[in-house]
Structures are given as C-alpha cells and as structure tokens.
Design an enzyme around this catalytic site. Structure first.
Site, short mmCIF file in Angstrom:
data_model
loop_
_atom_site.label_atom_id
_atom_site.label_comp_id
_atom_site.label_asym_id
_atom_site.label_seq_id
_atom_site.Cartn_x
_atom_site.Cartn_y
_atom_site.Cartn_z
N GLU A 295 -5.42 13.97 1.71
CA GLU A 295 -6.82 13.87 1.26
C GLU A 295 -7.76 13.62 2.42
OE1 GLU A 295 -7.12 10.43 -1.32
OE2 GLU A 295 -6.65 9.04 0.30
N ARG B 256 -5.50 8.30 2.72
CA ARG B 256 -6.68 8.14 3.58
C ARG B 256 -6.46 8.70 4.97
NH1 ARG B 256 -8.42 2.73 1.69
NH2 ARG B 256 -9.89 3.24 0.05
N LEU C 153 -1.60 9.68 -10.22
CA LEU C 153 -0.20 9.77 -10.69
C LEU C 153 0.78 9.29 -9.64
CD1 LEU C 153 -0.34 13.24 -12.49
CD2 LEU C 153 -0.74 10.97 -13.43
N GLN C 154 0.48 9.56 -8.35
CA GLN C 154 1.45 9.24 -7.30
C GLN C 154 1.60 7.74 -7.06
OE1 GLN C 154 -0.40 10.76 -3.42
NE2 GLN C 154 -2.03 11.00 -4.92
N ARG C 155 0.64 6.95 -7.49
CA ARG C 155 0.76 5.52 -7.22
C ARG C 155 1.10 4.69 -8.47
NH1 ARG C 155 -5.51 4.03 -5.72
NH2 ARG C 155 -6.19 3.74 -7.85
N MET D 195 -2.68 11.44 -1.43
CA MET D 195 -3.45 10.27 -0.96
C MET D 195 -2.96 9.78 0.40
SD MET D 195 -4.04 7.78 -4.23
CE MET D 195 -5.35 8.04 -5.40
N THR E 66 0.84 -1.19 0.00
CA THR E 66 0.00 0.00 0.00
C THR E 66 0.87 1.23 0.00
OG1 THR E 66 -1.58 1.38 1.17
CG2 THR E 66 -0.38 -0.18 2.54
N ASP F 142 -0.13 3.84 1.09
CA ASP F 142 -0.52 4.58 2.30
C ASP F 142 0.43 4.31 3.47
OD1 ASP F 142 -2.63 5.24 0.71
OD2 ASP F 142 -4.15 4.13 1.83
O1 F6P Z 1 -5.43 2.62 -0.30
C1 F6P Z 1 -4.66 3.14 -1.30
C2 F6P Z 1 -5.33 4.33 -1.93
O2 F6P Z 1 -4.52 4.71 -3.00
C3 F6P Z 1 -5.63 5.48 -0.98
O3 F6P Z 1 -4.54 6.30 -0.74
C4 F6P Z 1 -6.73 6.17 -1.71
O4 F6P Z 1 -7.57 6.92 -0.85
C5 F6P Z 1 -7.49 5.04 -2.29
O5 F6P Z 1 -6.57 3.98 -2.45
C6 F6P Z 1 -8.13 5.34 -3.59
O6 F6P Z 1 -8.77 4.20 -4.00
P1 F6P Z 1 -9.52 4.03 -5.38
O7 F6P Z 1 -8.49 4.09 -6.46
O8 F6P Z 1 -10.17 2.71 -5.27
O9 F6P Z 1 -10.46 5.18 -5.47
#
Ligand code: F6P
Length: 407
Positions: A244, A189, A299-301, A187, A140, A142
C-alpha cells in the site's frame, strides 16, 4: 499498591488479544490485586473508561476464548501524547489517575506509535520520581519495530496473505486462454514485510507472484509498464503484489496519483489504500486486458481463523514478559522476540529500551529485494517461514468462529 493497567493501541491484529491474555495471566500469577483494561487505550483512560479484567475474564474458558478472538478486545486508539516538556497538564492528569487507581505497572500493547506513549510516560515518570513502571508489549502486522526479530501479529497476517495469494493464483489461471492482470494490495505502510510474504506462496504447486513491489524501493511506473509488457509476451495471467505504501522517487505514494488529498492521522500517517485500483486502471488502459484489484485490507489483520500458532504463542509470551518486567520494577522497556536459533527455530523473549524503538521503522533489508526491486530472495523465505508455522483453530459455534466481546 500492586495494580496493573493494560491498554491496546493502534491497528489491531489477530493475536493482540493473546498478548492481553499473557499480561492478565502473568499479572494475576504475580499477585496483582486488580488488573484494569483501558477501553480504547490511553484516550479512554483519560476519561476513566476502564474495565476490571477479573470481572470480564474470570475463568480459564474466557481467557482461552480471548486468545482466539481477533482485533483489540479492549478497543484501540491512535492518540499521540504531547511532548511532556511542552504540555505538562496532560501528564499531571495521567499520573494523578494512575495514583488514584493505585497502579504499579502500566502495559501498552502496540506498535511504534504506542511505544512513543510508553517512552513519554517513562520519561515524565522518571522526572517526577514516580515509582510506576511502564513497559510495552509489541504488536503490529507491519513487522516494522526495531530491536526485535519480528513482531506478534506479523506471522499470522503473513500466513493469511501467503495462503490467499496461493489460492488467488489458482483462481486466476482458470482463464488461461485470455490475458488477465490481478494486482493485490497489501498493508504495511512504509515497510514491505507483509507484501514480501506473498512470496511464501512459491513452491512445487505454485509459482508465486510474478512481480512483488515493496515500499523500500522507489516505484517507477514506466519501468513497471515495461516489466508487465515483457511478462505478457510470455504468459497470459499475471499476479502482482504491491505494498500500500509504494511511492515514486519523489516520495509521492502511488495511491496519491488518483487521490492527492489523503487524510492524515494524529501521528502524521497518511490514510493508505487505492494503489491496486490505480495500477489496474493503468494496466487496463495500457494493455487493454482484463484486470482485477484485490485489496486485502482489514481481512489480513483479523483472520484469526487462520492464525499462526507460533504467533499466538509468542504474542502471549511477550505480554507475559512485559508485565513481569514492570511488576519487577523495570521501566521504559518493550518485550522483544529474539531468534536464538535458525534451524530448528527457537525464539527467546527479551527486553529492549523503548527509546530505541519508538518512532523508528525497521524495513526489509535491501539485499533481500531482488530483480530490480520486483521480487524477494530466499533469505526472506528463510526468515519468515518459521513464523507462519502451526494452526490455531478457532472456537467454533454454529459453523463460525466464536468471539469474546466486551460489553
Ligand atoms: O499499522 C498497522 C496498519 O494495519 C497498517 O498496515 C495500515 O496502514 C494501518 O494500520 C491502517 O490503519 P487504520 O485501520 O487505522 O486505517
């Protein structure tokens, strides 16, 4: 029976496929007959949507390309398994499918919610005396999983965020004669690890963000206004980083101030997004200056072109460890990353009981959050810096990164 099945679940990362490669390579090295990939996690498995990884990953070249490909190669899902005590029918179906495909080891690469799946399958399996082993591989951006020093995915996202922060600060100050407020939304959460990573931009050539707000500390709009006003007295250009998931003392997310009807997923998580837009509109009204909202968003992930080599390696090793444990007869575990030494940084791969991980959120320690909740300390920098080290260059084709795509 010595088949392995592996799935990817939850929000992806730029190194989740490196974990998948780790699972595949170790499973084959341990003599697994077949390694199946679930398409779209457990949800696809329930519909017998699987792929034989030998067929699609049959060469070292392809495995190498998989390690450099962002997002979940097998597809993902956000599917919550019911309580095994209350809905045994679904578990009976899963276990009969596992038997049908002669599965010995079930590996799930994911975050807290995915570890909830591993926990429930482990508990049900033990209840019915099944020999199948269930082990999780952490993933993750996160960075909020318990029992592990950090999670695969975090280092690469942190590296991208810090670099983008540095570059955006360079960009912003070109209009140094006018007042500007840029607000970056990141991001994570309920955990502020990724937003804290903007502080990694600090150095001799960059001051870093002026203010950093993490969800660990309740956000007060009027205190924020006062801080911005005081800073604008001293300088023209402000760069502010917000998670966020920042929320006020009552628990209401700031992104809900503009949109109270946020959608909720299967795990009860609200759809985030819109915090920077709300706050820039607020600042524009209060201060009458130019503002810009920068949502790093997806973009960050997925920025595998800027991944941390440390992260790519640790993702692979955690997948390797997970399947090694499961094929050795161990169940109900998740592979963990343990910091064996600070300087030089040494990481060892361990295992922890998934019951201590599923549905738990590991947050940024409050003592690392400074200046009335609007900066992070050097302790965070010391923690995060080793995780962003090393460059993982993509495989390039026609001037762009090449990806491995499942047909
Ligand atoms: O849990 C990883 C994450 O990238 C969080 O940082 C973000 O809030 C969430 O997933 C977004 O999820 P999705 O792409 O399902 O909207």
């Amino acid at each position: 029976m010595k088949n392995v099945i592996v799935g990817q679940s939850g929000g992806p990362s730029s190194v989740i496929n490196s974990s998948l490669a780790g699972v595949y390579c170790r499973a084959k090295a341990m003599g697994a007959d077949k390694v199946y990939g679930m398409r779209n996690g457990i949800q696809g498995f329930l519909e017998e949507q699987m792929v034989d990884l030998d067929t699609v990953l049959g060469s070292n070249e392809l495995v190498k390309l998989l390690r450099k490909t962002p997002a979940a190669y097998l597809g993902s899902c956000r599917f919550k398994l019911p309580d095994p005590e209350k809905d045994t029918a679904l578990f009976e179906k899963i276990f009969s499918l596992l038997k049908k495909y002669e599965i010995a080891a079930f590996i799930y690469i994911g975050g807290n919610d995915s570890m909830d799946t591993i926990r429930k399958l482990t508990d049900y399996g033990q209840k019915i005396g099944s020999p199948i082993c269930f082990v999780g591989a952490p993933k993750t951006i996160d960075n909020d999983l318990a029992e592990t020093d950090h999670t695969p995915g975090f280092g690469s996202a942190a590296k991208f965020i810090a670099a983008m922060t540095k570059e955006a600060i360079r960009d912003e100050v070109v209009y140094s004669t006018n007042k500007t407020i840029y607000i970056m939304e990141i991001m994570g959460r309920n955990a502020g690890w990724l937003t804290a990573a903007t502080a990694l931009a600090r150095g001799a050539d960059c001051p870093g963000p002026d203010l950093i707000y993490l969800p660990e500390v309740p956000f007060d709009l009027q205190a924020f206004r006062a801080k911005v006003a005081a800073l604008l007295e001293k300088k023209n250009n402000l760069m502010i980083a917000v998670s966020e998931g920042i929320h006020d003392a009552s628990g209401t997310f700031i992104c809900e101030y503009a949109d109270a009807d946020k959608a909720v997923d299967a795990f009860g998580h609200k759809q985030m997004g819109g915090t920077a837009t709300y706050l820039t509109a607020f600042c524009e009204k209060e201060f009458g200056c130019k503002t810009r909202a920068i949502e790093f968003s997806t973009l960050q992930r997925c920025a595998a072109h800027f991944a941390s080599q440390t992260d790519v390696n640790e993702a692979f090793q955690s997948g390797d460890k997970a399947v090694e444990a499961a094929l050795s007869g161990r169940t109900g575990l998740m592979a963990t990353l343990l910091r064996a030494n600070e300087v030089p940084y040494v990481c060892e791969i361990g295992l922890a009981d998934v019951h201590h991980i599923s549905n738990v959120e590991r947050l940024v320690p409050l003592e690392w959050i400074t200046e009335e909740g609007s900066q992070v300390s050097d302790d965070f920098i010391r923690y995060a810096l080793p995780l962003i080290q090393g460059e993982s260059y993509p495989v390039m084709e026609n001037g762009l990164p090449k990806h491995l795509v499942l047909k």
